[in-house]
Design an enzyme around this catalytic site. Structure first.
Site, PDB file in Angstrom:
ATOM      1  N   GLU A  94       0.834  -1.204   0.000  1.00  0.00           N
ATOM      2  CA  GLU A  94       0.000   0.000   0.000  1.00  0.00           C
ATOM      3  C   GLU A  94       0.868   1.253   0.000  1.00  0.00           C
ATOM      4  O   GLU A  94       1.961   1.257   0.555  1.00  0.00           O
ATOM      5  CB  GLU A  94      -0.917  -0.021   1.231  1.00  0.00           C
ATOM      6  CG  GLU A  94      -1.934  -1.161   1.145  1.00  0.00           C
ATOM      7  CD  GLU A  94      -2.828  -1.309   2.368  1.00  0.00           C
ATOM      8  OE1 GLU A  94      -3.958  -1.783   2.203  1.00  0.00           O
ATOM      9  OE2 GLU A  94      -2.418  -0.960   3.487  1.00  0.00           O
ATOM     10  N   CYS A 107       3.541   8.588   0.892  1.00  0.00           N
ATOM     11  CA  CYS A 107       4.076   7.683   1.894  1.00  0.00           C
ATOM     12  C   CYS A 107       4.189   6.316   1.214  1.00  0.00           C
ATOM     13  O   CYS A 107       3.174   5.733   0.835  1.00  0.00           O
ATOM     14  CB  CYS A 107       3.127   7.639   3.089  1.00  0.00           C
ATOM     15  SG  CYS A 107       3.599   6.445   4.340  1.00  0.00           S
ATOM     16  N   CYS A 114       6.764  -6.728   6.740  1.00  0.00           N
ATOM     17  CA  CYS A 114       7.862  -6.034   7.415  1.00  0.00           C
ATOM     18  C   CYS A 114       8.774  -7.032   8.109  1.00  0.00           C
ATOM     19  O   CYS A 114       8.326  -8.071   8.573  1.00  0.00           O
ATOM     20  CB  CYS A 114       7.314  -5.034   8.435  1.00  0.00           C
ATOM     21  SG  CYS A 114       8.600  -3.955   9.138  1.00  0.00           S
ATOM     22  N   CYS A 118       7.089  -4.790  15.653  1.00  0.00           N
ATOM     23  CA  CYS A 118       6.550  -3.815  16.606  1.00  0.00           C
ATOM     24  C   CYS A 118       5.124  -4.213  17.012  1.00  0.00           C
ATOM     25  O   CYS A 118       4.272  -4.452  16.152  1.00  0.00           O
ATOM     26  CB  CYS A 118       6.558  -2.421  15.995  1.00  0.00           C
ATOM     27  SG  CYS A 118       8.190  -1.912  15.413  1.00  0.00           S
ATOM     28  N   CYS A 121       1.923  -2.137  15.626  1.00  0.00           N
ATOM     29  CA  CYS A 121       1.810  -1.825  14.200  1.00  0.00           C
ATOM     30  C   CYS A 121       1.120  -2.944  13.435  1.00  0.00           C
ATOM     31  O   CYS A 121       1.484  -4.114  13.560  1.00  0.00           O
ATOM     32  CB  CYS A 121       3.197  -1.570  13.612  1.00  0.00           C
ATOM     33  SG  CYS A 121       3.159  -1.188  11.840  1.00  0.00           S
ATOM     34  N   CYS A 339      -0.654   6.055   9.992  1.00  0.00           N
ATOM     35  CA  CYS A 339       0.546   5.356  10.478  1.00  0.00           C
ATOM     36  C   CYS A 339       0.183   4.059  11.173  1.00  0.00           C
ATOM     37  O   CYS A 339      -0.662   4.039  12.055  1.00  0.00           O
ATOM     38  CB  CYS A 339       1.292   6.183  11.510  1.00  0.00           C
ATOM     39  SG  CYS A 339       1.953   7.711  10.932  1.00  0.00           S
TER      40      CYS A 339
HETATM   41  N1  SAH Z   1       9.867   0.647   9.674  1.00  0.00           N
HETATM   42  C1  SAH Z   1      10.029   2.069   9.501  1.00  0.00           C
HETATM   43  C2  SAH Z   1       9.058   2.649   8.502  1.00  0.00           C
HETATM   44  C3  SAH Z   1       7.598   2.575   8.928  1.00  0.00           C
HETATM   45  S1  SAH Z   1       7.117   4.152   9.387  1.00  0.00           S
HETATM   46  C4  SAH Z   1       9.917   2.748  10.849  1.00  0.00           C
HETATM   47  O1  SAH Z   1       9.592   2.073  11.809  1.00  0.00           O
HETATM   48  O2  SAH Z   1      10.204   3.920  10.954  1.00  0.00           O
HETATM   49  C5  SAH Z   1       5.610   3.924  10.194  1.00  0.00           C
HETATM   50  C6  SAH Z   1       5.540   4.816  11.399  1.00  0.00           C
HETATM   51  O3  SAH Z   1       4.275   4.628  12.037  1.00  0.00           O
HETATM   52  C7  SAH Z   1       6.589   4.473  12.425  1.00  0.00           C
HETATM   53  O4  SAH Z   1       7.039   5.632  13.045  1.00  0.00           O
HETATM   54  C8  SAH Z   1       5.803   3.610  13.399  1.00  0.00           C
HETATM   55  O5  SAH Z   1       6.416   3.549  14.640  1.00  0.00           O
HETATM   56  C9  SAH Z   1       4.464   4.305  13.405  1.00  0.00           C
HETATM   57  N2  SAH Z   1       3.359   3.460  13.827  1.00  0.00           N
HETATM   58  C10 SAH Z   1       3.253   2.130  13.714  1.00  0.00           C
HETATM   59  N3  SAH Z   1       2.075   1.709  14.190  1.00  0.00           N
HETATM   60  C11 SAH Z   1       1.407   2.805  14.609  1.00  0.00           C
HETATM   61  C12 SAH Z   1       0.110   3.027  15.157  1.00  0.00           C
HETATM   62  N4  SAH Z   1      -0.718   2.021  15.382  1.00  0.00           N
HETATM   63  N5  SAH Z   1      -0.234   4.305  15.446  1.00  0.00           N
HETATM   64  C13 SAH Z   1       0.590   5.328  15.193  1.00  0.00           C
HETATM   65  N6  SAH Z   1       1.816   5.181  14.666  1.00  0.00           N
HETATM   66  C14 SAH Z   1       2.223   3.935  14.375  1.00  0.00           C
END
Ligand code: SAH
Length: 346
Positions: A94, A107, A114, A118, A121, A339
């Site tokens: 996406e 984005c 991935c 985390c 996420c 995000c």
């Molecule tokens: N793997 C890379 C690129 C992904 S960026 C990284 O971690 O930076 C996606 C962003 O969204 C990251 O900052 C991640 O921590 C954040 N994120 C992930 N799940 C989220 C959620 N449920 N709510 C808000 N931010 C989230």
């Protein structure tokens, strides 16, 4: 059986020129085709109208163009657009277009699924299938740029590698894609308008510094206390904060670029004074900016956005320590485009 044809876009311009010379044509033909492939983003050899029919047929016999297909486009009430992008092997990633009054940001994804795990996420719940090729990353940007022109009457202005995947675990391809995006033979965008976001792979941050990249770096930190960070981002056990911090110091010493930290404050996880103090301690060695991101719930409530007082405490403490801080509202939530929500739901 017919041998599998090669993706023509895996060739460099030089290789393409050589190919035409070997075919008894002029090297210049390679330049023309290269321009069609990248600057004009041709989806098929038929599109290449200044190339002779015979040559187009010859290309057709030897190569394929594995262009991505936008399978589905969803538009949010706030103008955000999410593309479900089908790859040549039928996997889906996406990408998102985020318009604001002053910019339109793409984005983009760097992996299918991935590599990381985390807990908060949605993408982490997908199996990591594979890395994206440079052209699959590039194509996502082109698709969003076209949509930006169509729906918002302006070209794309910024790119963030904050879609699916961990860009630094697909570093070479991300770098190649950015080379094309910034090259005048590609989209000609300034690297200063590109942000690569990482959960923090120390070795690769140092490599980026050594490669003297010109784009910006964002780190998804979420906690500056090892025990807390490991509980929500388990790979932190392998790449502890000490190593991350050392890599960031190295990055700053080489690039002198401000570092951005992405940070969500959750109830009962990182919403205490000691959490923000650890954050200040972690990032005050260089000019930095903390983006406090709103949490986008993805599950049954294990994680909850901290209350406004906790957020306020973060803002005040960071500002007192001369660290720039912004509180960011999420966009595109109604279409699962915010995000952490990218999970191929539809
Ligand atoms: N793997 C890379 C690129 C992904 S960026 C990284 O971690 O930076 C996606 C962003 O969204 C990251 O900052 C991640 O921590 C954040 N994120 C992930 N799940 C989220 C959620 N449920 N709510 C808000 N931010 C989230």
């Amino acid at each position: 059986m017919e041998a599998k044809k090669k993706d023509i876009r895996a060739l460099t311009k030089e290789q393409l020129r050589d190919f035409f010379v070997k075919e008894g044509d002029k090297a210049f033909r390679g330049n023309q085709v290269y321009e069609w492939l990248w600057q004009k983003s041709a989806h098929s050899f038929e599109d290449m109208t200044n190339i002779s029919l015979k040559t187009r047929q010859m290309l057709q016999d030897n190569f394929v163009i594995n262009h991505i297909k936008v399978d589905q486009m969803q538009r949010s009430s706030d103008g955000t657009i999410k593309n479900a992008v089908r790859l040549h092997d039928d996997l889906i990633v996406e990408s998102v277009l985020i318009p604001t009054p002053t910019r339109t940001t793409a984005c983009v994804s760097s992996q299918v699924g991935c590599s990381l795990d985390c807990k908060f996420c949605a993408t982490a719940r997908l199996k990591r299938m594979r890395n994206l090729n440079p052209d699959e990353i590039y194509d996502q940007v082109v698709a969003i740029d076209n949509e930006s022109r169509l729906y918002h009457d302006r070209p794309l202005s910024n790119i963030v590698f904050m879609g699916m995947g961990e860009p630094l675990m697909n570093y070479n391809n991300v770098l190649k894609a950015i080379d094309k995006i910034t090259s005048p033979e590609g989209l000609g965008m300034s690297p200063k308008r590109i942000v690569v976001s990482t959960s923090g792979v120390p070795k690769m941050i140092k490599k980026m510094a050594d490669d003297e990249v010109k784009f910006k770096l964002a780190v998804s930190l979420h906690s500056a206390i090892d025990e807390v960070r490991t509980s929500i981002m388990p790979f932190n056990a392998t790449f502890p904060l000490k190593d991350l911090r050392e890599a960031l110091e190295y990055w700053y010493a080489k690039t002198r670029n401000r570092i951005t930290y992405e940070y969500v404050v959750w109830k009962g996880i990182n919403d205490k004074q000691k959490d923000v103090e650890a954050l200040v301690e972690f990032c005050k060695f260089s000019p930095s900016k903390v983006n406090l991101i709103e949490y986008n719930p993805i599950d049954d409530g294990e994680f909850q956005q901290a209350n406004p007082q906790a957020l306020d405490m973060y803002v005040k403490t960071l500002e007192k320590n001369n660290i720039t801080v912004t509180v960011r509202r999420s966009r595109g939530k109604d279409i699962d485009a915010a995000c952490g929500q990218l999970a191929n739901k539809s």
